[in-house]
Design a protein around this motif. Structure first.
Motif, PDB file in Angstrom:
ATOM      1  N   TYR A   1      -5.060   5.908  16.669  1.00  0.00           N
ATOM      2  CA  TYR A   1      -4.846   5.094  17.861  1.00  0.00           C
ATOM      3  C   TYR A   1      -3.621   4.215  17.653  1.00  0.00           C
ATOM      4  O   TYR A   1      -3.497   3.523  16.642  1.00  0.00           O
ATOM      5  CB  TYR A   1      -6.076   4.223  18.117  1.00  0.00           C
TER       6      TYR A   1
ATOM      7  N   PRO B   1      -6.114   0.488  25.599  1.00  0.00           N
ATOM      8  CA  PRO B   1      -6.779   1.788  25.420  1.00  0.00           C
ATOM      9  C   PRO B   1      -7.066   2.443  26.766  1.00  0.00           C
ATOM     10  O   PRO B   1      -7.367   1.768  27.744  1.00  0.00           O
ATOM     11  CB  PRO B   1      -8.081   1.415  24.706  1.00  0.00           C
TER      12      PRO B   1
ATOM     13  N   THR C   1      -7.328   7.990  24.852  1.00  0.00           N
ATOM     14  CA  THR C   1      -7.654   7.515  23.514  1.00  0.00           C
ATOM     15  C   THR C   1      -9.125   7.761  23.207  1.00  0.00           C
ATOM     16  O   THR C   1      -9.491   8.291  22.155  1.00  0.00           O
ATOM     17  CB  THR C   1      -7.371   6.001  23.412  1.00  0.00           C
TER      18      THR C   1
ATOM     19  N   SER D   1      -6.195   2.702  13.326  1.00  0.00           N
ATOM     20  CA  SER D   1      -5.252   2.063  14.239  1.00  0.00           C
ATOM     21  C   SER D   1      -3.924   1.847  13.537  1.00  0.00           C
ATOM     22  O   SER D   1      -3.853   1.152  12.512  1.00  0.00           O
ATOM     23  CB  SER D   1      -5.802   0.714  14.712  1.00  0.00           C
TER      24      SER D   1
ATOM     25  N   ASN E   1      -7.162  -3.447  19.728  1.00  0.00           N
ATOM     26  CA  ASN E   1      -8.165  -2.891  18.820  1.00  0.00           C
ATOM     27  C   ASN E   1      -9.572  -3.310  19.244  1.00  0.00           C
ATOM     28  O   ASN E   1     -10.514  -2.512  19.203  1.00  0.00           O
ATOM     29  CB  ASN E   1      -7.918  -3.377  17.390  1.00  0.00           C
TER      30      ASN E   1
ATOM     31  N   LEU F   1     -10.788  -1.308  22.203  1.00  0.00           N
ATOM     32  CA  LEU F   1     -11.196   0.032  21.800  1.00  0.00           C
ATOM     33  C   LEU F   1     -12.561  -0.010  21.125  1.00  0.00           C
ATOM     34  O   LEU F   1     -13.469   0.746  21.483  1.00  0.00           O
ATOM     35  CB  LEU F   1     -10.159   0.630  20.859  1.00  0.00           C
TER      36      LEU F   1
ATOM     37  N   LYS G   1      -0.029   5.017  27.853  1.00  0.00           N
ATOM     38  CA  LYS G   1      -0.607   3.676  27.657  1.00  0.00           C
ATOM     39  C   LYS G   1       0.325   2.610  28.210  1.00  0.00           C
ATOM     40  O   LYS G   1      -0.097   1.650  28.828  1.00  0.00           O
ATOM     41  CB  LYS G   1      -0.856   3.422  26.169  1.00  0.00           C
TER      42      LYS G   1
END
Length: 529
Positions: free
Chosen positions: A45, A51, A55, A83, A128, A131, A295
């Motif tokens: 990722y 996200p 993803t 990540s 992060n 996600l 993204k």
């Protein structure tokens, strides 16, 4: 309950794509990974943007392969969600606040850039967290790994030292893929500037591979610096190969746009003493205009948008289907995905073991799905809510209680949730119904339908009503004749009564909406003729 040995035997023979992928791993290690080590699955990722479903689908599909492998072998597995959050920010995404602030930090590692949303330690930490929040919500079993943490903690130091030892060999892999002007400045190692904090794209000189020392020019000054401790990272293609070798990754899928990068990563992994993982090369999701989802552009559906109008399982179902075929991804797909999911789920209990393993719901639920089924389709709910104009859950349940005796939100929790999705979808997404006036033979057919319904009780079954609708569609009406094809009659019903181009089984709709209410719709239509 299916016998485990029977399940394993059927899995070994199944043609469902997760099992086909798992066979690659069995071929890779016929006796299992040496030392009883867990088979390692990885998903990558890049947290430079929020996200999106593209993803999420990698984690979902990889999890499906992971579960298939476990069913086929009974051996241990791990899934790492990696990540690349030490990557430098190349451009400011279109779909975030505080763009000017982000613009001041271009080139810096994503974990060293302030969060434009103002709620996390850094921009990478924010993305992060988004996600992980969804992966946790969906119940994935995974280990989250931060590139920044692994570089800074020394977890990659051994392989970084190998990169410097094999610097010329890695350059030999990468340089032929670059344009002449890029070759002149290319380095697989990217030092982090001690002055600006930017991840530098500059040539480097290896001074001492064992000590990890390099030299480079930074703002006109020659700098000597270690590549350990987060003071450097690798270009992403060498980084990919290094990661495969450092972690011992056995399986990673990626999109067809990364085919060449995967080949290069595999070569670099081999130079560093590793082995390219197995994996599926999937087709990319496209937006409603047929363009690749990005993204940074934010032109694809967000996870939150889909889940506003459909349950987790509908998203998983859409992602499961045909991974090697390019598919559009937009809100208009949700109703069909919901109904198809429930159709497959309803079929599951009556299927033999081999059929169950080919049923998408087996892979969505990592085994047998919950037992609950639905008495109505989501499409039917959408039509009901559409003709009600502004509907509440309580009003919809009022109709359902007559259609399904004893039905309550407590006895049908999944249906209760779908009612909420239907109300939201009709309110926000669906085109507003425009009912046209009936014409020609349609007028006579609607009058006949009204008369037939008038002779029925409110307890008439959907099947009885459907038979009446069907017979009217085949009938002749004197000098007016009849419908050229039966579908013309159904199309007329949808367009004049529901204001849509497509619709449900009219017997089911009339039984659900009620005969008297349906006769009012017919009267309103005939008043326009």
């Amino acid at each position: 309950m299916t016998d485990p040995q029977m399940l394993r035997a059927a899995a070994l023979e199944s043609k469902a794509w997760p099992y086909e992928e798992a066979r690659k791993l069995i071929k890779r290690y016929p006796e299992g990974k040496p030392g009883g080590e867990a088979m390692l699955f990885e998903t990558g990722y890049g947290p430079s943007g929020l996200p999106h479903i593209g993803t999420f689908q990698e984690v979902l599909r990889t999890t499906m392969v992971r579960h298939a492998y476990e069913e086929m072998t009974g051996l241990p597995t791990r899934l790492v969600a990696f990540s690349d959050d030490m990557d430098g920010l190349r451009k400011v995404p279109d779909n975030v606040p505080n763009k000017e602030m982000l613009g001041l930090h271009l080139g810096k590692p994503l974990t060293r850039i302030p969060d434009p949303f103002g709620c996390h330690e850094s921009f990478a930490h924010h993305n992060n967290a988004m996600l992980r929040q969804f992966l946790d919500q969906f119940g994935f079993l995974y280990e989250f790994v931060s590139s920044t943490d692994y570089y800074a903690s020394g977890r990659f130091d051994g392989k970084l030292r190998e990169v410097l030892r094999n610097y010329d060999a890695i350059m030999g892999v990468m340089l032929p893929t670059l344009r002449a002007e890029r070759q002149a400045t290319y380095s697989p190692v990217l030092p982090v500037s001690p002055k600006s904090g930017v991840v530098l794209q500059v040539p480097v000189e290896v001074l001492d591979a064992e000590a990890g020392l390099i030299a480079f020019e930074d703002e006109g000054e020659r700098i000597t610096q270690s590549i350990f401790g987060g003071q450097a990272k690798l270009q992403w293609k060498p980084d990919w190969g290094m990661r495969w070798a450092a972690l011992g990754v056995d399986y990673e899928m990626y999109g067809k746009d990364l085919i060449d990068s995967g080949v290069l990563g595999g070569k670099i992994a081999a130079i560093l003493g590793g082995r390219k993982p197995e994996g599926l090369i999937y087709e990319l999701f496209l937006d409603a205009k047929g363009e690749k989802i990005s993204k940074s552009k934010g032109n694809g559906l967000s996870i939150e948008e889909w889940l506003r109008y459909g349950p987790d399982e509908s998203l998983a179902f859409y992602i499961y289907r045909e991974p090697k075929k390019a598919k559009s991804l937009h809100l208009g797909l949700i109703p069909r995905a919901i109904d198809d999911y429930w159709q497959f789920r309803g079929n599951y209990a009556g299927q033999e073991v081999a059929q169950r393993l080919g049923n998408p719901v087996h892979h969505i639920h990592n085994g047998p799905p919950p037992a609950e089924t639905l008495p109505v389709t989501f499409g039917l709910l959408l039509n009901l809510v559409g003709v009600m104009r502004e509907a509440s859950k309580e009003q919809v349940w009022g109709y359902l209680a007559n259609y399904v005796p004893g039905a309550t939100p407590e006895t049908w929790p999944a249906l209760d949730a779908l009612i909420g999705y239907a109300i939201a979808y009709v309110r926000d997404v669906a085109e507003k119904p425009v009912r046209r006036a009936p014409e020609g033979v349609e007028v006579a057919a609607l009058k006949r339908l009204d008369a037939e319904l008038a002779g029925l009780g409110e307890d008439a079954s959907a099947e009885d009503i459907q038979n009446i609708v069907y017979e009217i569609g085949k009938a002749q009406f004197g000098d007016l004749g009849g419908f050229a094809e039966l579908r013309d009659w159904f199309k007329a019903l949808y367009e004049t009564l529901l204001g849509t181009s497509q619709g449900p089984r009219m017997g089911s709709f009339i039984a659900l909406y009620g005969i008297e209410n349906s006769r009012k719709l017919i009267a309103e239509a005939l008043a326009k003729a």
